[in-house]
Each structure stands twice: as C-alpha cells, then as structure tokens.
Design an enzyme around this catalytic site. Sequence first.
Site, short mmCIF file in Angstrom:
data_model
loop_
_atom_site.label_atom_id
_atom_site.label_comp_id
_atom_site.label_asym_id
_atom_site.label_seq_id
_atom_site.Cartn_x
_atom_site.Cartn_y
_atom_site.Cartn_z
N LYS A 153 -2.49 6.79 1.20
CA LYS A 153 -2.39 7.17 2.61
C LYS A 153 -1.44 8.36 2.70
O LYS A 153 -0.23 8.22 2.93
CB LYS A 153 -1.91 5.99 3.45
CG LYS A 153 -2.17 6.16 4.95
CD LYS A 153 -1.97 4.85 5.69
CE LYS A 153 -2.16 5.01 7.19
NZ LYS A 153 -3.55 5.32 7.58
N GLU A 208 -16.17 6.68 4.32
CA GLU A 208 -15.40 6.29 5.49
C GLU A 208 -15.99 6.89 6.76
O GLU A 208 -16.76 7.85 6.72
CB GLU A 208 -13.93 6.70 5.34
CG GLU A 208 -13.20 5.95 4.25
CD GLU A 208 -11.69 5.95 4.43
OE1 GLU A 208 -11.20 6.48 5.44
OE2 GLU A 208 -11.01 5.39 3.56
N ARG A 259 0.83 -1.21 0.00
CA ARG A 259 0.00 0.00 0.00
C ARG A 259 0.86 1.25 0.00
O ARG A 259 0.52 2.24 -0.67
CB ARG A 259 -0.94 -0.01 1.21
CG ARG A 259 -1.96 1.12 1.18
CD ARG A 259 -3.00 0.97 2.26
NE ARG A 259 -2.45 1.14 3.60
CZ ARG A 259 -3.17 1.07 4.71
NH1 ARG A 259 -4.47 0.83 4.66
NH2 ARG A 259 -2.61 1.23 5.90
#
Length: 344
Positions: A187, A223, A85
């Site tokens: 992220k 989210e 990721r």
Amino acid sequence: MSKAKAADIDFNSLDFSYKDLPYSYQAEYHNGKWEPGELTTDSNISLSEAAVVLHYGQEVFEGLKAYRRKDGGVNLFRPDRNAKRMRNSAERLLMPGYPEADFVEAVKEVVKANQDFIPPYESGGSLYIRPFLIGTSPIVGVKPGSDFIFRIYVTPVGAYYPGGLKPTAFVTSEFDRAAHGGTGQAKVGGNYAASMLPGEEAHRAGFSEVVYLDPREHHYIEELGSANFFGITKDGQFKTPKSPSILPSITKFSLLELAEEMGMHPVETPIGIDELDQFAEAGAMGTAAVISPVGSITHQGKKHVFYSETEVGPKTQALYDRLIAIQYGDEKGPAGWVVDVPLK
C-alpha cells in the site's frame, strides 16, 4: 488551518474529507531503532527539501476505521491486519516496519484522544484512521533512507452511501495499476498517484471507476479503482481474483470468511474479463465503502450488466449488512475481529 471543534460538526452530513482534529500520533526512527511514540497537537511535519519521501517515494500507508456502537462504546475492526500489512508494505520499500503491537496501541491512543469526533451510532459515520510511514533522510542518489516518521491522523467521515447501496458503472482501462512483480501488493502512494489519470478519464466518460486488468496479458481482472473485485456466480459462489499484484484487502479477507459462513463456497481464482457472464452479482470491496455494488462493466465498447443497474443484488446486500453489523457491534463476528477501545 484551525483545529476542528466537535460542537461545530454536523455528524449527519459528513463527507469523506480531512478535518484537522486536536491530536495525532507520531514516532520517529533514528540510529536503527524506533523511539517511543506520543500524541501531538501539531498537524504539520517538518522535512528536509531532500527527504527521500519527496523524491523517491519511500512511503507506505494504511486505512481503517473506528465505529461508535449503539451502547456508546467504540470498536476497531481487525487493526492487527492493518498492522501486518503495513509491515509487509514497509519491507517491500526497505523501510523498518512499525512494531505491530505498538501499531494497534497507537491507533487506540489516538482514537481515544479524539473520541469526541467519532460520529454517533445512528449517523452511520465513522472515524477514519490514516497511519503512514515516510522516509525523512535527505537523499540525493537513489537509495533507501535511514530516518523515518510513523504518524497517524484521524478524521470523521460520513456513511459512504447515506441513502443505501447504489450500483454504479465501471469501465476497463488500458492503463496498468501496478507492474507484475512490482508494488501492487504494497500500500504505497505511487500506486494511487498512477491511478489518478485513468480514474479521471473514466469519470469524464460517465463511469464511476476503472477496472484494471493484469499488466502482462490485459485479460484477467485485478482491481476496481482502489478496491478489490468480487463476483457472485449464478449458482451462488463468491469469487475474487487471485494475482501477485493485487493489494491484500482486509475487507476482502473478511468477506471471504463471511461468504463461507453464508454457504457461498468462496474461492480466490483468476477471473478473465471474458468470463463476466458467469456472475449474477458483482461488487468492489474496500475500507471506504465496504462494498460498492457494480451495476455494469464496459469492456472494449461492450457493456455487461450484472443483477441490476439500479438495485443491489440480494447476496451482495446480505454480505454488506453482515459485515457492517459486526463492525458497529450489532452482531457478533469471528473471534478477534472487533477490538474495543477503552475510553476511560
């Protein structure tokens, strides 16, 4: 700040805060390649005032944990997924991804070096691991840098719910977490900086966090704060939103597999804010808490209560117990999920 000493730490009353431990890990990228990384005792980073990370946000990070087993050994949970990721996040910001195998070995090395700070098994705590990658080139115009630092620090943290899981109240927000086609799947620090204002407004109104809806229609759940959402339908199916602007959570993908194992027939699918009545239980999932049970969601003044505002639903509890047991080595999970950290 002076270095922390393990003898001075009460591992049974840890919060989720930074402690300056003896060792961090650092590697640098120059002239088109990564130089060999190494442990460092210096917890400070020296940067040019024009470093691209400071002005144009060329930065990505990760979060994972090391867990002390009952036998005294130490587990990492799916660090290869964090490595992948981070590489994907870096590519989105035109940064060189840190090699995935090197990422995992670096995590092992810094955990081993700070092993005295891993909370004991019975405390329910863990060693939080924060890898990050920043652009250090001095840049004035908007363009990507050519020099980078990859670094990992660790800090001991307590159990997120020391007294057991507790449902909390959430509220929808008019703010967007990330743009459609933006950096929602990466992220990056900017996503979290943008969440601080809506989060603070929710806290002032008496809610634990916000529910972000999709940025195009403000209809579909994306989210919950900085965590992924799941709901368990009245007939026992595990559902979680599917969207191009949701961060691909390692916890989410793990719970999807465990839900399948438990016969919950999991699915990733768009979930409208007007579809909450289908769910008997709900929760937020992420590294910090694993699962944060959702007692209620308030949208446009209308409050929807799931299983209970005070008690955790049975399927949510079962998923939490199963995943925690795997992370701490009490139960065997799917192949490759747990990685041992050699301590000698």
